[in-house]
Design an enzyme around this catalytic site. Structure first.
Site, PDB file in Angstrom:
ATOM      1  N   PHE A  40       0.815  -1.218   0.000  1.00 38.89           N
ATOM      2  CA  PHE A  40       0.000   0.000   0.000  1.00 38.89           C
ATOM      3  C   PHE A  40       0.848   1.268   0.000  1.00 38.89           C
ATOM      4  O   PHE A  40       0.370   2.340  -0.395  1.00 38.89           O
ATOM      5  CB  PHE A  40      -0.960   0.001   1.204  1.00 38.89           C
ATOM      6  CG  PHE A  40      -0.378   0.503   2.490  1.00 38.89           C
ATOM      7  CD1 PHE A  40      -0.514   1.830   2.867  1.00 38.89           C
ATOM      8  CD2 PHE A  40       0.311  -0.352   3.343  1.00 38.89           C
ATOM      9  CE1 PHE A  40       0.025   2.296   4.060  1.00 38.89           C
ATOM     10  CE2 PHE A  40       0.844   0.101   4.533  1.00 38.89           C
ATOM     11  CZ  PHE A  40       0.703   1.430   4.899  1.00 38.89           C
ATOM     12  N   LYS A  41       2.108   1.159   0.414  1.00 40.95           N
ATOM     13  CA  LYS A  41       2.969   2.338   0.457  1.00 40.95           C
ATOM     14  C   LYS A  41       3.135   2.980  -0.925  1.00 40.95           C
ATOM     15  O   LYS A  41       3.415   4.176  -1.037  1.00 40.95           O
ATOM     16  CB  LYS A  41       4.337   1.974   1.027  1.00 40.95           C
ATOM     17  CG  LYS A  41       4.301   1.307   2.406  1.00 40.95           C
ATOM     18  CD  LYS A  41       3.878   2.254   3.498  1.00 40.95           C
ATOM     19  CE  LYS A  41       3.795   1.583   4.858  1.00 40.95           C
ATOM     20  NZ  LYS A  41       5.060   1.273   5.467  1.00 40.95           N
TER      21      LYS A  41
END
Length: 480
Positions: free
Chosen positions: A118-119
């Site tokens: 998700f980063k």
């Protein structure tokens, strides 16, 4: 839109002036002087937008000093199906597609980017914002960051080859998964420097803060950060809360809840900001692993950080954090934005390891009673829970999830409300934690094309003790 420090520095800054930095000059974190509000008319209009246009609309409320046409060009360059191409059988054009596991329970896919975590959602934007700003200023930037696994690779893939940027990334030596390690250390770009620190993530994070607080060094060597203390990263993540809500509802009268696997509090802090902007979020559920500092606070009002030797190395390693950097932003709002008191509380964290807002005898305040006003709940998941949840989700829904997402689903089930949809935020694709997937399911996790042999690639890194002065010398010697 102007920004202030949680610890009370008087100067007010614009989005662009804080973009390239991390901590404020007084050691605090930047927040808007007041949260911009979203109207019902705006929210209805946003339902029809692409992810890139939605990102532009949300960011425009915070980055008011960037011309709207420039901002739109940046978001359209960032959020494309080509960049977020690891969606499997889902529609990559949606960027963060929502998968219904069963009525009222959703999984929001946030890991379709280049590093499968998700980063990437924020880091890809940050890379393009950095390049845009540095070009305008004809400047350079040396990014100094710390990672427990996913931030590092997301930052390096976003910044590799970018003009005027170098990346110095700290990670805890031999405490990431084999995939995470290979993803970072196999890069051979000349502007990427990987440093494996003999310690845990909190040791790495403390070094980043120490360097950031040395204002003379920070200025001389043009130090910036991509850790979640960077405001631009936090606000970029606000966008997918809006997208998740809009995808799960049909009109603005409906509410949803989010469960967020949490270590450093940056991801769920973005949900808090979205809620403060007026997004109809019912509950924000914080899911921790065995390193349960945040769960302890949201159950008792007591924030007690752990020392390095008290921090567990777990099978959801990106959450192996016992000092949540972004938690300061929420506490600032919780105590009524009293910067003097905030500074005192976090000075106590450094001196005694924590503070107590439970309202009990000898406590530092009673604001814990206000936590419910902000919608927060929490829960904890351990290795056995992780294995059981991975098996359950695979058997019941035909979906393989990673270890951190498993923590999220386990805790989400404890807090579901039949009247309110629950969205669990995906943390990473399961291939990044294949050792535990094999333990749970007896077979390997599927891998997107191009990642089949990543662990066999040559790796480039240096091992270093948790010594701030030695780290400064290393940075100085590699910045010309």
């Amino acid at each position: 839109m102007h920004y202030i420090s949680t610890r009370g520095i008087a100067a007010q800054h614009t989005f662009s002036t804080i973009l390239l930095g991390g901590l404020a000059e007084d050691g605090g974190l930047y927040l808007p002087a007041s949260y911009p509000q979203v109207t019902g008319v705006e929210l209805a209009a946003w339902r029809k937008m692409s992810y890139a246009d939605l990102a532009c609309a949300v960011l425009a409320k915070f980055a008011t000093d960037i011309p709207i046409d420039d901002l739109r060009a940046i978001t359209q360059k960032t959020y494309t199906a080509d960049v977020y191409c690891n969606a499997g059988d889902q529609d990559a054009n949606q960027i963060t597609p929502l998968k219904q596991l069963e009525p009222g329970l959703y999984l929001q896919a946030l890991s379709n980017g280049p590093t499968l975590a998700f980063k990437d959602m924020a880091m890809q934007l940050l890379g393009n914002l950095f390049e845009y700003t540095l070009d305008k200023q004809r400047a350079e930037l040396n990014i100094f960051g710390a990672t427990s696994g996913d931030t590092g690779s997301a930052a390096e893939y976003a910044m590799r080859g970018k003009r005027g940027i170098r990346v110095f990334m700290l990670s805890p030596h031999q405490k990431m998964s084999a995939f995470q390690t290979a993803q970072m250390f196999s890069l051979n770009d000349k502007n990427i420097f990987n440093i494996a620190v003999q310690g845990v993530f909190d040791d790495c994070q403390d070094m980043v803060k120490a360097v950031s607080n040395d204002l003379a060094f920070k200025s001389r060597y043009k130090i910036g950060t991509v850790n979640s203390i960077n405001w631009a990263r936090v606000v970029a993540q606000v966008v997918y809360y809006f997208r998740g809500y809009l995808s799960a509802t049909s009109d603005n009268s409906q509410r949803v809840s989010f469960t967020v696997p949490s270590g450093n509090f940056g991801n769920v802090c973005s949900g808090h900001i979205a809620r403060m902007m007026g997004l109809p979020i019912d509950k924000l559920v914080v899911a921790t692993n065995e390193n349960d500092v945040l769960d302890e606070f949201f159950k008792t009002g007591k924030y007690h950080v752990r020392k390095s030797d008290q921090t567990y190395h777990t099978s959801s390693p990106s959450m192996d954090i016992s000092k949540a950097s972004n938690f300061e932003r929420f506490v600032f709002d919780l105590i009524g934005r009293d910067s003097k008191r905030l500074a005192s509380l976090f000075a106590k964290v450094e001196k005694t390891g924590g503070f107590d807002l439970s309202g009990g005898p000898g406590s530092d305040g009673d604001e814990f009673k206000r936590v419910a006003e902000f919608g927060f709940l929490s829960g904890k998941s351990v290795h056995t829970d992780r294995l059981n949840t991975i098996r359950l989700v695979s058997e019941k829904y035909g979906v393989i999830i990673d270890t951190h997402t498993a923590d999220g689903i386990k805790v989400a089930e404890e807090h579901r409300d039949s009247q309110v949809p629950m969205i669990v935020l995906e943390t990473a694709l399961p291939a990044k934690f294949n050792e535990t997937i094999r333990e749970a399911l007896g077979h390997d996790a599927p891998r997107p094309v191009g990642f089949e042999l990543i662990e066999t690639l040559p790796q480039h890194f240096v091992v270093m003790s948790a010594n701030v002065e030695r780290m400064k010398s290393y940075i100085a010697s590699h910045t010309g």
